[in-house]
Enzyme design. Structure first.
Site, PDB file in Angstrom:
ATOM      1  CB  SER A 269      -0.872   0.022   1.247  1.00  0.00           C
ATOM      2  OG  SER A 269      -0.066   0.405   2.343  1.00  0.00           O
ATOM      3  CE  LYS A 270      -3.082   6.003  -1.619  1.00  0.00           C
ATOM      4  NZ  LYS A 270      -3.935   6.167  -2.759  1.00  0.00           N
ATOM      5  NE  ARG A 271      -3.027   4.898   4.937  1.00  0.00           N
ATOM      6  CZ  ARG A 271      -3.193   6.192   4.719  1.00  0.00           C
ATOM      7  NH1 ARG A 271      -2.189   7.028   4.886  1.00  0.00           N
ATOM      8  NH2 ARG A 271      -4.357   6.676   4.358  1.00  0.00           N
ATOM      9  CE  LYS A 272       2.815  -0.295   7.179  1.00  0.00           C
ATOM     10  NZ  LYS A 272       1.897  -1.385   7.248  1.00  0.00           N
ATOM     11  NE  ARG A 484       1.616   7.819   1.927  1.00  0.00           N
ATOM     12  CZ  ARG A 484       0.498   8.176   2.524  1.00  0.00           C
ATOM     13  NH1 ARG A 484       0.446   8.321   3.821  1.00  0.00           N
ATOM     14  NH2 ARG A 484      -0.595   8.389   1.849  1.00  0.00           N
TER      15      ARG A 484
END
Ligand code: GLU
Length: 492
Positions: A269-272, A484
């Site tokens: 996911s783009k969070r990680k 991020r």
């Protein structure tokens, strides 16, 4: 293209009389995703291995979320990786159009065909009625939120409601009892209890199809022999199988590839991790290294070597060496591979790559106006623009905190900034500025404070050129990655 029957696998059967036709079917609803390239690679290599055809279909029936910019970005990014297609919206082909929004009449026709055959029905439930139903069904402990009340409506009643012009959807009749077993090529049989499957909506009240109807009708009309897609679609497959049966069609072979995972095993996911292909391009990853890296996601060469080209993968490809354990999308590994490929390039070839990357005249001409007023010697150009070409070095945490703001408050603001960046489609200075000013209002932050955070995070310096022009030049994908990274640094 020649086929290699000696490598036909038992797990994924190929009819020697019928070369495979495979497709990817991305929805143009965001940035071009690295997962799309992963699925594209395995479709393409399988098709090529067996002398088949690789097709790109655009699934843009979600009118509120699909955009032409996203579609164009998907084409651009996949071509950059080298995963080009033989049939698609932009190149045409014998079974087009290849964009679902241009095929709406086909879905309507097919939905009507199922209604006429008694395999589907019109459901006239209003939104209020559905809400009410959801509540009662829950109280009753029913498995489905929809109680199927329109499924067996007498024909005369249906005719009456239709004559009244009552809005309605078309739903598929699922069997009420028993089980549905799908044959998944890599996993074998997977059985679903039918009482877990709802009467799937096929056509919405605005006449647009749902994913399920459009996907199955197109796979059939486009002669798709093998559906090779991500694991997350397995729960949809019994519905698809049911649709094939309702139409009286032979289903294709279903192959579901394991989901890519972050280092901590959660779904990518783009969070990680950055997930936009545009990020990898701007970050200086070579397409052949990315293809190699994606080829190792769940798959390996017979000799387990880590570095291999697309041509080598093609030579040895069979789904029999696909492992289903979640492959780890490990960026250190990608960097390692990228380094190997970079070092193989002769100086003139490397120069050509640098020029194709950000040292192109086109990009330099975008950068020059940003610093022209701020340099006294040509040599100033390099330090003044370094943040546009490489990642700025992270600063000590305190430097990101505006005066009077805590780390927790700044973290909150960074979350909102990340969200803004994710959702912002037109990556241009003026609309970006408007969006960031609106965010200051929402967060009740002074523009000066919020903009200083954005500036430090994006450029690594408090003294960069005008902020929004700078963001435009950095591009959305790299801005996203920098935000991020700051989020991981500035902890609440
Ligand atoms: N439109 C779906 C997607 O966005 C396609 C899934 C499939 O391949 O069936 O991935």
């Amino acid at each position: 293209m020649s086929s290699h029957p000696e490598f036909d696998t038992s797990r994924v059967p190929v009819d020697p009389e019928r070369p495979p036709r495979v497709r990817i079917a991305p929805s143009p609803t965001g940035d071009p995703h690295v997962g799309t390239a992963y699925i594209a690679l395995f479709n393409k290599v399988f098709a090529e291995r067996h002398g088949g055809t690789f097709i790109l279909r655009i699934e843009d029936t979600d009118q509120t979320r699909s955009t032409p910019e996203s579609e164009a970005a998907i084409f651009r990014a996949l071509r950059w990786v080298g995963l080009d297609w033989q049939e698609g919206p932009d190149v045409g082909g014998p079974v087009g159009p290849y964009r679902q929004s241009e095929r709406l009449h086909l879905y309507r026709e097919h939905a009507e065909r199922l209604v006429a055959a008694g395999e589907a029905y019109r459901c006239f439930a209003t939104p209020e009625e559905l809400e009410e139903m959801r509540r009662t069904q829950k109280e009753r402990g029913a498995k489905q939120p929809y109680d199927r009340r329109y499924r067996d409506l007498p024909a005369a009643e249906v005719a009456r409601l239709l004559a009244e012009g009552r809005p309605h959807v078309v739903r598929l009749k699922m069997p009420l009892t028993g089980q549905t077993t799908i044959h998944e090529a890599l996993r074998g049989e997977i059985t679903f209890d039918n009482d877990q499957l709802d009467d799937q909506i096929l056509l919405k009240s605005d006449g647009f199809p749902t994913y399920h109807l459009a996907n199955v009708v197109d796979d059939r009309l486009m002669g798709i022999t093998h559906v090779i897609r991500a694991e997350e679609w397995i729960p949809s497959t019994p519905k698809h199988l049911r649709l094939y049966q309702a139409f009286g069609w032979e289903p294709p072979v279903f192959v579901h590839l394991p989901l890519l995972r972050n280092n901590d095993k959660t779904k990518i996911s783009k969070r990680k991790n950055p997930v936009s292909l545009e990020y990898y391009q701007a970050a200086g990853i070579l397409p052949e290294a990315l293809v190699n890296f994606l080829g190792r996601m769940g798959w390996s060469m017979p000799d387990e070597r880590e570095k291999f080209t697309y041509a080598e993968m093609l030579e040895h490809f069979t789904f029999d060496r696909m492992h289903l354990g979640g492959p780890i999308f490990d960026l250190d590994k990608l960097d390692w591979l990228n380094g190997l490929y970079l070092r193989e390039l002769a100086p003139d070839a490397l120069l050509a790559r640098l020029r194709a990357w950000l040292l192109s005249d086109e990009y330099l001409l975008r950068v020059i106006p940003l610093v022209r007023e701020r340099i006294t010697r040509l040599s100033d150009f390099i330090p003044k623009t370094a943040w546009l070409f490489g990642e700025p070095t992270p600063l000590p945490v305190e430097s990101y905190l505006p005066k009077g703001k805590t780390a927790a408050e700044t973290h909150e603001a960074l979350l909102a900034i990340a969200d803004l960046v994710d959702k912002h489609a037109s990556w241009q200075a003026a609309p970006l500025e408007a969006a960031f000013r609106a965010l200051c209002e929402t967060l009740a932050w002074k523009p000066k404070d919020l903009f200083s955070v954005v500036r430090l995070v994006a450029t690594g310096s408090g003294a960069a050129p005008p902020l929004f022009d700078s963001l435009e030049a950095i591009g959305k994908a790299r801005t996203q990655a920098r935000v991020r990274q700051a989020l991981a640094l500035v902890k609440p």
